[in-house]
Design an enzyme around this catalytic site. Structure first.
Site, PDB file in Angstrom:
ATOM      1  N   CYS A   6       0.853  -1.191   0.000  1.00 39.50           N
ATOM      2  CA  CYS A   6       0.000   0.000   0.000  1.00 39.50           C
ATOM      3  C   CYS A   6       0.887   1.237   0.000  1.00 39.50           C
ATOM      4  O   CYS A   6       2.104   1.135   0.049  1.00 39.50           O
ATOM      5  CB  CYS A   6      -0.868  -0.024   1.247  1.00 39.50           C
ATOM      6  SG  CYS A   6      -1.727  -1.593   1.452  1.00 39.50           S
ATOM      7  N   ARG A  25       1.097   2.111  -5.942  1.00 41.85           N
ATOM      8  CA  ARG A  25       1.393   1.068  -4.963  1.00 41.85           C
ATOM      9  C   ARG A  25       0.153   0.251  -4.608  1.00 41.85           C
ATOM     10  O   ARG A  25       0.260  -0.750  -3.889  1.00 41.85           O
ATOM     11  CB  ARG A  25       1.980   1.687  -3.701  1.00 41.85           C
ATOM     12  CG  ARG A  25       3.226   2.542  -3.936  1.00 41.85           C
ATOM     13  CD  ARG A  25       3.675   3.208  -2.653  1.00 41.85           C
ATOM     14  NE  ARG A  25       4.115   2.190  -1.711  1.00 41.85           N
ATOM     15  CZ  ARG A  25       5.369   1.739  -1.640  1.00 41.85           C
ATOM     16  NH1 ARG A  25       6.274   2.228  -2.481  1.00 41.85           N
ATOM     17  NH2 ARG A  25       5.708   0.815  -0.776  1.00 41.85           N
ATOM     18  N   TRP A  71      -3.608  -1.882  -1.404  1.00 43.99           N
ATOM     19  CA  TRP A  71      -3.608  -3.070  -2.267  1.00 43.99           C
ATOM     20  C   TRP A  71      -4.045  -4.199  -1.343  1.00 43.99           C
ATOM     21  O   TRP A  71      -3.329  -4.563  -0.411  1.00 43.99           O
ATOM     22  CB  TRP A  71      -2.209  -3.367  -2.824  1.00 43.99           C
ATOM     23  CG  TRP A  71      -2.245  -4.424  -3.879  1.00 43.99           C
ATOM     24  CD1 TRP A  71      -2.480  -4.249  -5.220  1.00 43.99           C
ATOM     25  CD2 TRP A  71      -2.035  -5.838  -3.722  1.00 43.99           C
ATOM     26  NE1 TRP A  71      -2.444  -5.448  -5.879  1.00 43.99           N
ATOM     27  CE2 TRP A  71      -2.179  -6.453  -4.986  1.00 43.99           C
ATOM     28  CE3 TRP A  71      -1.750  -6.659  -2.623  1.00 43.99           C
ATOM     29  CZ2 TRP A  71      -2.052  -7.834  -5.181  1.00 43.99           C
ATOM     30  CZ3 TRP A  71      -1.624  -8.031  -2.817  1.00 43.99           C
ATOM     31  CH2 TRP A  71      -1.771  -8.596  -4.090  1.00 43.99           C
ATOM     32  N   ASN A 127       1.221  -0.377   5.934  1.00 50.29           N
ATOM     33  CA  ASN A 127       1.672  -1.041   4.699  1.00 50.29           C
ATOM     34  C   ASN A 127       2.466  -2.279   5.122  1.00 50.29           C
ATOM     35  O   ASN A 127       3.446  -2.161   5.857  1.00 50.29           O
ATOM     36  CB  ASN A 127       2.563  -0.118   3.871  1.00 50.29           C
ATOM     37  CG  ASN A 127       3.188  -0.886   2.692  1.00 50.29           C
ATOM     38  OD1 ASN A 127       2.632  -1.878   2.232  1.00 50.29           O
ATOM     39  ND2 ASN A 127       4.362  -0.449   2.272  1.00 50.29           N
ATOM     40  N   GLU A 156       0.038  -8.312 -18.341  1.00 52.77           N
ATOM     41  CA  GLU A 156      -0.260  -7.481 -17.178  1.00 52.77           C
ATOM     42  C   GLU A 156      -0.994  -6.194 -17.527  1.00 52.77           C
ATOM     43  O   GLU A 156      -1.718  -5.658 -16.683  1.00 52.77           O
ATOM     44  CB  GLU A 156       0.998  -7.207 -16.359  1.00 52.77           C
ATOM     45  CG  GLU A 156       2.075  -6.410 -16.986  1.00 52.77           C
ATOM     46  CD  GLU A 156       3.264  -6.250 -16.017  1.00 52.77           C
ATOM     47  OE1 GLU A 156       3.044  -6.113 -14.799  1.00 52.77           O
ATOM     48  OE2 GLU A 156       4.413  -6.276 -16.496  1.00 52.77           O
TER      49      GLU A 156
HETATM   50  C1  AGP Z   1       6.647  -5.941 -13.945  1.00 53.16           C
HETATM   51  O1  AGP Z   1       6.127  -5.125 -14.904  1.00 53.16           O
HETATM   52  C2  AGP Z   1       5.906  -6.041 -12.737  1.00 53.16           C
HETATM   53  N1  AGP Z   1       5.648  -4.793 -12.205  1.00 53.16           N
HETATM   54  C3  AGP Z   1       6.507  -7.002 -11.719  1.00 53.16           C
HETATM   55  O2  AGP Z   1       6.650  -8.246 -12.320  1.00 53.16           O
HETATM   56  C4  AGP Z   1       7.869  -6.587 -11.143  1.00 53.16           C
HETATM   57  O3  AGP Z   1       8.864  -6.776 -12.076  1.00 53.16           O
HETATM   58  C5  AGP Z   1       8.160  -7.450  -9.917  1.00 53.16           C
HETATM   59  O4  AGP Z   1       7.135  -7.226  -8.973  1.00 53.16           O
HETATM   60  C6  AGP Z   1       9.515  -7.128  -9.302  1.00 53.16           C
HETATM   61  O5  AGP Z   1       9.517  -5.836  -8.830  1.00 53.16           O
HETATM   62  P1  AGP Z   1      10.912  -5.171  -8.429  1.00 53.16           P
HETATM   63  O6  AGP Z   1      11.765  -5.097  -9.656  1.00 53.16           O
HETATM   64  O7  AGP Z   1      10.536  -3.815  -7.887  1.00 53.16           O
HETATM   65  O8  AGP Z   1      11.535  -6.036  -7.370  1.00 53.16           O
END
Ligand code: AGP
Length: 606
Positions: free
Chosen positions: A2, A27, A74, A98, A483
């Site tokens: 969040c 977020r 979230w 959060n 996505e």
């Molecule tokens: C990718 O577009 C997504 N937002 C997600 O898969 C992301 O890559 C994953 O949550 C890892 O996040 P990070 O690179 O902030 O660790």
């Protein structure tokens, strides 16, 4: 994951909370809420859905508070609705949170005879626990310390107590939290984006730190000793978190890719020389094994880097999903390096993977975008990927920045192991200039990709197939498509398809074939043809050189080509084309591109 924000000062706290929540909305956007001091009474307003719903509701309320906390959610525990929305108030305690309280049910059982719970959330239970200890200890700091002992999980809390409605208390463990001061105005936030319009200077709370914000900020460590904190400075500006005329942050961030390459080159390879890399990246020669760990797109950069590390530096490379790595049997090797990849630097599973590697006495290197984020601080060494603020949930420029850094490390390791000569290395590095030019050309030609997207944006499923490093590119291309467009796409190792999955191929189903390696191109092409035999619509994504070898074959619906680059950088331009196609498919479908359903930018929970 969040977004939380808080304010104590002389201005209208409502406005500051609302603009902060808009900046934090990437977020989580299931519900939002605010709690503020209205004539020494705590008033709470919360709404399901986007921050704009809360903003509209607040328009009819004339209070001008000077202390407030806010939250955009979230959902983890309990549906996205008003009851489960934050802030939660129990007894004399009101808070936003959060993170995840893993042992909330056992705590709830202990407090059930004292408090009557309204929501399904773990957060309300934490609120009750704080209220319980404050009543018992009659000392808020002591109470918060006891709560830290009882709670298992991750948290960043911003708390207002009924008997101190003008003050805010905060504390964190694992979830990020910063605090800042400007002209006797005090700001609390999950990240800098929420307060950049007031200041770019901030304090970072460390694990289990507690702070009280009243006439100034009082910091305490987990033993309640008063502590001082060093000021951090964010190098970017408010423009980083504005769309600056683009329809979406995602398109703005794709456009920013050339600048990102410029940043990386000017900071790490200013002379396009291998000696720059030695100087700026340090030494990798002692490592015999590399394990790359990350989640989602970050994990996908590792999949691509594996082929470069193994083929050009001859080093055994494993790639692990952080959520699996942290619970699997680890076989630590002497001279092993664990590379942690993360844009946000706050992804819970990758953070725990960093700690696990350290606990196993394995060297750790973080390739991170967000400065001084938790994983960056947890890693022995950090190479920042300098992509600047990335707001769109679907990563684009940060993915490419991470992949470029890994590609540069592959060249350095190949050189250190005498598998690449100095001349060869410098020749490869010369291609960095072409990379910028080619990327600019692709982006300037973006309408071409919109035309292609028009052909299949109504489809319900599609495939991406490739071999070796191209399979890794398929994984990322498919995730991008999934996505933001919600089309069910699958990435598949091209040679695997005929062992079962090809049964899913139907008439006119789109199958992308990514082919960048001339030596195995015929293999992937024949796999693509096997799907054509079942009625697929083939889209070949390849280099101009390879496309030229198949120029007489008119059976492809589209042939998407990029200029040839050395094998270290070829993947980057391929991915930019796939990002644009996904963007336009989602745009044509009218989807919320920057805030896709059910997703959030930084996954700070397990
Ligand atoms: C990718 O577009 C997504 N937002 C997600 O898969 C992301 O890559 C994953 O949550 C890892 O996040 P990070 O690179 O902030 O660790």
């Amino acid at each position: 994951m969040c977004g939380i924000i808080g304010y104590v000062g002389k201005d209208n706290a409502k406005d500051i909370i609302i603009s902060g929540l808009h900046a934090l909305e990437y977020r989580g956007y299931d519900s939002s809420g605010i709690a503020y001091n209205a004539q020494n009474k705590i008033k709470i307003v919360k709404m399901e859905g986007k921050v704009s719903n809360l903003e509209n509701k607040l328009k009819d309320i004339n209070d001008l508070p000077h202390t407030a906390i806010g939250h955009t959610r979230w959902a983890t525990h309990g549906k996205p609705n008003e009851v489960n929305a934050h802030p939660h108030k129990v007894g004399n305690t009101t808070l936003v949170h959060n993170g995840i309280i893993e042992n909330y049910l056992s705590i709830k059982n202990k407090l059930n005879n004292i408090y009557n719970f309204q929501s399904e959330t773990d957060t309300e239970v934490a609120c009750a626990l704080i209220d319980y200890y404050v009543k018992k200890e009659k000392n808020k700091l002591k109470a918060l310390k006891l709560v830290q002992k009882d709670i298992i999980g991750s948290y960043a809390f911003a708390i207002i107590f009924d008997d101190e409605p003008e003050n805010i208390y905060i504390m964190r463990k694992d979830s990020p939290l910063i605090v800042a001061e400007k002209d006797n105005n005090y700001y609390v936030a999950s990240d800098i984006a929420a307060i950049l319009s007031y200041t770019n200077k901030y304090y970072l709370l460390d694990q289990l730190d507690i702070a009280k914000i009243s006439d100034k900020i009082y910091f305490f460590d987990s033993e309640l000793n008063p502590i001082t904190k060093k000021i951090n400075e964010y190098s970017g500006t408010i423009n980083d978190v504005m769309k600056n005329g683009f329809d979406h942050f995602m398109l703005k961030e794709i456009h920013d890719e050339v600048n990102v390459y410029k940043n990386i080159i000017s900071n790490y390879v200013p002379n396009l020389s291998i000696h720059d890399l030695k100087k700026n990246f340090g030494n990798f020669s002692k490592y015999k094994k590399i394990t790359i760990v990350g989640c989602g797109s970050a994990y996908h950069t590792g999949l691509a880097a594996k082929y470069l590390f193994e083929n050009f530096a001859n080093i055994e490379t494993n790639v692990e999903m952080a959520s699996e790595y942290r619970y699997k049997k680890i076989f630590p090797k002497r001279n092993e390096l664990v590379i942690l990849i993360s844009q946000s630097g706050e992804t819970a599973d990758t953070l725990e993977a960093a700690r696990l590697a350290k606990a196993n006495k394995i060297d750790t290197l973080g390739i991170i975008n967000v400065l001084s984020s938790s994983i960056a601080r947890e890693s022995d060494r950090v190479i920042y990927c300098l992509a600047g603020c990335e707001i769109a949930v679907a990563t684009t420029k940060a993915y490419l920045a991470q992949l470029l850094i890994l590609s540069l490390i592959a060249i350095l390791m190949g050189y250190e192991r005498k598998l690449i000569t100095r001349n060869e290395a410098n020749n490869y590095l010369l291609d960095l200039t072409k990379l910028q030019k080619d990327t600019k050309e692709i982006i300037n030609n973006k309408d071409y990709y919109k035309e292609i997207a028009k052909d299949f944006y109504k489809d319900r499923e599609m495939f991406f197939i490739g071999r070796n490093i191209d399979f890794a590119l398929c994984m990322e291309s498919s995730l991008k498509m999934k996505e933001i467009s919600y089309i069910h796409s699958e990435a598949y190792a091209a040679g695997e398809l005929k062992h079962g999955t090809i049964s899913l191929i139907e008439e006119n189903m789109v199958v992308f074939g990514i082919v960048t390696n001339p030596s195995i191109a015929p293999k992937t092409i024949s796999n693509l043809k096997e799907t054509k035999a079942r009625g697929s619509k083939m889209i070949l994504v390849t280099t101009k050189e390879i496309a030229n070898n198949y120029k007489d074959d008119k059976s492809y619906k589209f042939v998407i080509t990029v200029n040839n680059l050395c094998p270290f950088f070829q993947s980057l331009t391929i991915i930019t084309t796939m990002q644009l196609i996904s963007y336009y498919v989602a745009l044509l479908k009218g989807e919320n591109i920057d805030q896709p359903r059910n997703l959030a930018k930084s996954v700070t929970v397990e």
